[in-house]
Design a protein around this motif. Sequence first.
Motif, PDB file in Angstrom:
ATOM      1  N   PHE A   1       6.828  -1.264  -7.261  1.00 20.00           N
ATOM      2  CA  PHE A   1       5.822  -0.232  -7.022  1.00 20.00           C
ATOM      3  C   PHE A   1       4.629  -0.415  -7.964  1.00 20.00           C
ATOM      4  O   PHE A   1       4.808  -0.638  -9.150  1.00 20.00           O
ATOM      5  CB  PHE A   1       6.423   1.169  -7.211  1.00 20.00           C
ATOM      6  CG  PHE A   1       5.715   2.209  -6.387  1.00 20.00           C
ATOM      7  CD1 PHE A   1       5.889   2.273  -5.016  1.00 20.00           C
ATOM      8  CD2 PHE A   1       4.843   3.108  -6.989  1.00 20.00           C
ATOM      9  CE1 PHE A   1       5.233   3.215  -4.242  1.00 20.00           C
ATOM     10  CE2 PHE A   1       4.170   4.060  -6.223  1.00 20.00           C
ATOM     11  CZ  PHE A   1       4.367   4.115  -4.848  1.00 20.00           C
TER      12      PHE A   1
ATOM     13  N   THR B   1      -5.896  -4.366  -6.884  1.00 19.60           N
ATOM     14  CA  THR B   1      -5.778  -3.451  -5.742  1.00 19.60           C
ATOM     15  C   THR B   1      -5.069  -4.119  -4.560  1.00 19.60           C
ATOM     16  O   THR B   1      -4.377  -3.457  -3.794  1.00 19.60           O
ATOM     17  CB  THR B   1      -7.180  -2.995  -5.270  1.00 19.60           C
ATOM     18  OG1 THR B   1      -8.020  -2.871  -6.401  1.00 19.60           O
ATOM     19  CG2 THR B   1      -7.107  -1.681  -4.534  1.00 19.60           C
TER      20      THR B   1
ATOM     21  N   ILE C   1       0.785   1.376  -8.750  1.00 17.57           N
ATOM     22  CA  ILE C   1      -0.298   2.327  -8.516  1.00 17.57           C
ATOM     23  C   ILE C   1      -1.543   1.756  -9.180  1.00 17.57           C
ATOM     24  O   ILE C   1      -1.497   1.335 -10.339  1.00 17.57           O
ATOM     25  CB  ILE C   1      -0.001   3.704  -9.154  1.00 17.57           C
ATOM     26  CG1 ILE C   1       1.302   4.279  -8.611  1.00 17.57           C
ATOM     27  CG2 ILE C   1      -1.170   4.665  -8.923  1.00 17.57           C
ATOM     28  CD1 ILE C   1       1.703   5.592  -9.265  1.00 17.57           C
TER      29      ILE C   1
ATOM     30  N   HIS D   1      -2.591  -5.795  -4.373  1.00 20.45           N
ATOM     31  CA  HIS D   1      -1.135  -5.747  -4.403  1.00 20.45           C
ATOM     32  C   HIS D   1      -0.606  -4.325  -4.584  1.00 20.45           C
ATOM     33  O   HIS D   1       0.598  -4.125  -4.722  1.00 20.45           O
ATOM     34  CB  HIS D   1      -0.611  -6.644  -5.533  1.00 20.45           C
ATOM     35  CG  HIS D   1      -1.138  -8.047  -5.465  1.00 20.45           C
ATOM     36  ND1 HIS D   1      -0.702  -8.941  -4.519  1.00 20.45           N
ATOM     37  CD2 HIS D   1      -2.098  -8.685  -6.184  1.00 20.45           C
ATOM     38  CE1 HIS D   1      -1.360 -10.091  -4.678  1.00 20.45           C
ATOM     39  NE2 HIS D   1      -2.215  -9.948  -5.669  1.00 20.45           N
ATOM     40  N   ALA D   2      -1.508  -3.340  -4.612  1.00 16.83           N
ATOM     41  CA  ALA D   2      -1.094  -1.967  -4.928  1.00 16.83           C
ATOM     42  C   ALA D   2      -0.409  -1.298  -3.745  1.00 16.83           C
ATOM     43  O   ALA D   2      -0.750  -1.536  -2.590  1.00 16.83           O
ATOM     44  CB  ALA D   2      -2.309  -1.157  -5.350  1.00 16.83           C
ATOM     45  N   HIS D   3       0.557  -0.430  -4.052  1.00 17.07           N
ATOM     46  CA  HIS D   3       1.183   0.396  -3.021  1.00 17.07           C
ATOM     47  C   HIS D   3       0.398   1.685  -2.840  1.00 17.07           C
ATOM     48  O   HIS D   3       0.427   2.289  -1.778  1.00 17.07           O
ATOM     49  CB  HIS D   3       2.636   0.701  -3.392  1.00 17.07           C
ATOM     50  CG  HIS D   3       3.474  -0.534  -3.501  1.00 17.07           C
ATOM     51  ND1 HIS D   3       3.587  -1.255  -4.664  1.00 17.07           N
ATOM     52  CD2 HIS D   3       4.191  -1.212  -2.575  1.00 17.07           C
ATOM     53  CE1 HIS D   3       4.361  -2.314  -4.459  1.00 17.07           C
ATOM     54  NE2 HIS D   3       4.739  -2.310  -3.196  1.00 17.07           N
ATOM     55  N   VAL D   4      -0.242   2.117  -3.916  1.00 15.59           N
ATOM     56  CA  VAL D   4      -1.084   3.312  -3.847  1.00 15.59           C
ATOM     57  C   VAL D   4      -2.398   3.011  -4.563  1.00 15.59           C
ATOM     58  O   VAL D   4      -2.402   2.384  -5.617  1.00 15.59           O
ATOM     59  CB  VAL D   4      -0.425   4.516  -4.563  1.00 15.59           C
ATOM     60  CG1 VAL D   4      -1.296   5.758  -4.417  1.00 15.59           C
ATOM     61  CG2 VAL D   4       0.960   4.777  -4.011  1.00 15.59           C
ATOM     62  N   VAL D   5      -3.494   3.465  -3.963  1.00 10.82           N
ATOM     63  CA  VAL D   5      -4.798   3.339  -4.620  1.00 10.82           C
ATOM     64  C   VAL D   5      -5.378   4.740  -4.794  1.00 10.82           C
ATOM     65  O   VAL D   5      -5.550   5.472  -3.818  1.00 10.82           O
ATOM     66  CB  VAL D   5      -5.760   2.464  -3.786  1.00 10.82           C
ATOM     67  CG1 VAL D   5      -7.127   2.416  -4.443  1.00 10.82           C
ATOM     68  CG2 VAL D   5      -5.188   1.058  -3.616  1.00 10.82           C
TER      69      VAL D   5
END
Lengths: 363, 556
Positions: free
Chosen positions: B275, B287, B277, B289-293
């Motif tokens: 995970f 960004t 963020i 590779h992010a799960h949440v931005v």
Amino acid sequence: MIDHFTITVDGKPVAAKPGETVVRACEREGIHIPTLCDDKRLDPAGACRACLVEVDGQRRLQPSCAWKATPGQVVKTHVTSPRVQRHQDVLVSLYMADHKLDAEGLPVETENRNELRRWALDTNPIALESVEAPRVARAGDTNPYIQYNPELCILCARCTRYCDEIEAVNAITLTHRGSETTIGTAGMRGLLETSCELCGGCIDTCPTGALIEKKAIGILPQQIERKVRTTCNYCGVGCQMDLNVAKVDGVEKVVRVTSPPPGETVNDGNLCIKGRFAYDFIHHKDRITEPMIRKADGKLHAVSWDEALKFAAEGMKRVAQRHGPESMGFISSARCTGEENFLMSKVARAAFKSGNVHSCAAT
Amino acid sequence: MKSFGAGVMSNSIPEIRDLDFMFVIGSNTTEAHPIIAMEMKVARQRGARLIVADPRKIWLTEYADLHLQLKPGTDVWLVNAMMKAIIDEGLVDQKFIDTHTEGWPELKANLAKFNLTDAERITGVPAAHIKAAAVEYAKTRKAAIYYTLGITEHAHGTDNIFSLANLVMMTGHLGVPFGGLNSLRGQNNVQGATDAGATPLYYTGFQPAGDPAIRAKFEAAWKTELTAGVGKNLNEIMKGVEDGSVKALYVMGEDILISEPNTNHLEHGVKELEFLIHQDIFMNETTKHAHVVFPGANFAEKDGVFTNTDRRVQRVRKAVNPPGNARPDWQILADFARAAGYAMPHYKDAGEIYAEIASLAPRYAGISHDRLDETPMGIQWPCPAPDHPGTQYMHKDGPVKGKGTFIVTNFRPPVELPDKDYPFNLATGRVLYHYNAGTQTRRDSGTMAKVGECFIEVHAEDAKQLGVNDGDMVKVVSRRGGIKAKVWVSGRVQKGCVWMPLHFTEAAINKLTIDVGDPLAGTAEYKVCAVNLIPLRERAAAQAEAELQAVRHPQA
């Protein structure tokens, strides 16, 4: 050594320090003496003659920007001296004869400011025939930040002295002779081809708007809704700057960055190219404007804050439960505020029981 | 800091213009801290003397009385030889040493071997120059030392700093105005981030994380149990990402895939994270590779404080609204903590958060947003009470930690030295016209007009040997990766040395650098690594140029 003595200005006692000039002592007492070539960061030039005052025992009027105060000195400004008033009326008229005037015959408003205009409003100028000096700007200067308008220049040399004494790059200089004297560079090259670092200190110190910021052309001071004093977000010096906010297509935007007055802040009114000019990122089209989560298709999708926060919290908690707080890392940022760094450490330590919190501060 | 307690600028920026002597080492001040350099230039014009120690002929050397052009990574030798010369000339401040320090006999004994002859051979600086710099520093009362990443970004970075601290203490230049040891911090709030507690070693206000009493204080304030001991530092966290032991990251305002060393290896680890963020104002490599931005706000869109390099706490004030649904980062963090089940208070503004900081950290107890609003010069910590004026210079009554400690340092060569396969010594740094990964400055026309692409400074003789000219493209390769750059034949670097700026994403310089950290600070060795330069033939060069253009002007 005495640290204070008194001089008399227009009949009133004024405290002065040894070595101090008359204009600095008066400034502290709130006594206004008009100046054009004076900037407290620079050595006195005594060039513009706007600040002349009567000093007891002196046959001629003396420039208060360069004249040192001495104990017991008696000084008269335009407030009490008709001679100084006459001098100012004539001098301002001469400057105006070689300056761009508006429909009312006053020195024009400029994007920067125009101290000559203010001075003209305080005096009684005589209408003289315009001389239209053949002063020229550098043709083909493609630098994107600094614009020179020769018709507004009064040759006070604040910009060139700033470039020499403070920024110390000597990119600009007074050049040519007589009525053709102008602000030039070596070989009249564009600023990008000189030692200029584009700090814009010349714009800041220019009293008449002859130097203005190209990116803010057409934005006059009265369009600025407010100036917000803040700390620069680039290097670690902590320069104070004023974000100038104006409405652009109905939306409030930062349209220019200006220096605080000299002497008030840690940077003494100075800024570098990044602080003064590199503000386009603030309203850049590439800004992220929506929270996003990566869905099953492997792509990021814009979602509501509630959904993004829930998704994020669950994702982090899942890892914490499965692998323990040691498997978490919280990377804070030296770009963010102290409060935000504090909260990141609190999120790591209090919400996730993890001591793995660091900012890029280490590097 | 172990030497005299506080790794910050001991003195103040406004003191600079009244100095009589400045020793600047490992700091490209005109480019990295332009306004401090302006103050130095003003001092210089007033008649102050300036000596610069740097492997490159940096801009500031043009204003310097003397440039000590040492070989990269030989700072410990240079500074120790200066100390030896000061002892030999009988210029130590024995009174200061006796009153305020410990460990002098050991240091003095160790310095015996750092003679000027060997110093010249190892550092490449003429012995007479080393001696002259040492003597002038020791003899001048208003004399200060400035350093930055050229000193710290080495595997032996802390040794460099200890050496400088020794030099300051042995000459009694500490605890006085117009003196001290001054670390020029690189980023707007790099000091404030550590101050606030975003460090595994300390809670807010440099209160040791390993101290049970401190932990108890924070447990009471934050109404929850906290983990004992210190956590992983940035370098260790990144190692953890690489080896898979760190499974989740919350990254705020940094592009770890550009800024961290040896990014090739790291990128693989980031892809494997369970995970991630990422909270920022622009999309970047991380960004991807992010799960949440989370869309954050920039400095013009939020309230708070930054702490600058001379410990000056100053206000950041909101001027405009963030775009779209972006929010101030402090709001995002507080909301996230609540979503994760922690009872984070509902702060009504950043001032309330600062009040919590001040209530927990004695050295900021006297600072508040209200007080800062009335103080245009800001307030320098320590500021323990609302009526305390703040601290212009530190260690006034002796080193804050009690006795200053002389720490013996010995020369350790850089981790990676040039050899047959990688014959050049690469150093990295900043240019005036850009800032870090360039996410802000590369979006401005003028900064791009001044420096628009990645370049590599090469010595004229090296360029000749390689058969490359000014403007040719080369591939720069290290044991960890390769990137393309345009050759700038430069009189600034020494023969055998090359230098590149770190601001250009498409040339991601940290694909080359080493992630070996300083054992104490965890700071990576960005400054020295070995590379080779491979000239790109015409067609390859044209292709590289096209690629660069495509990245710079994606629409074209």
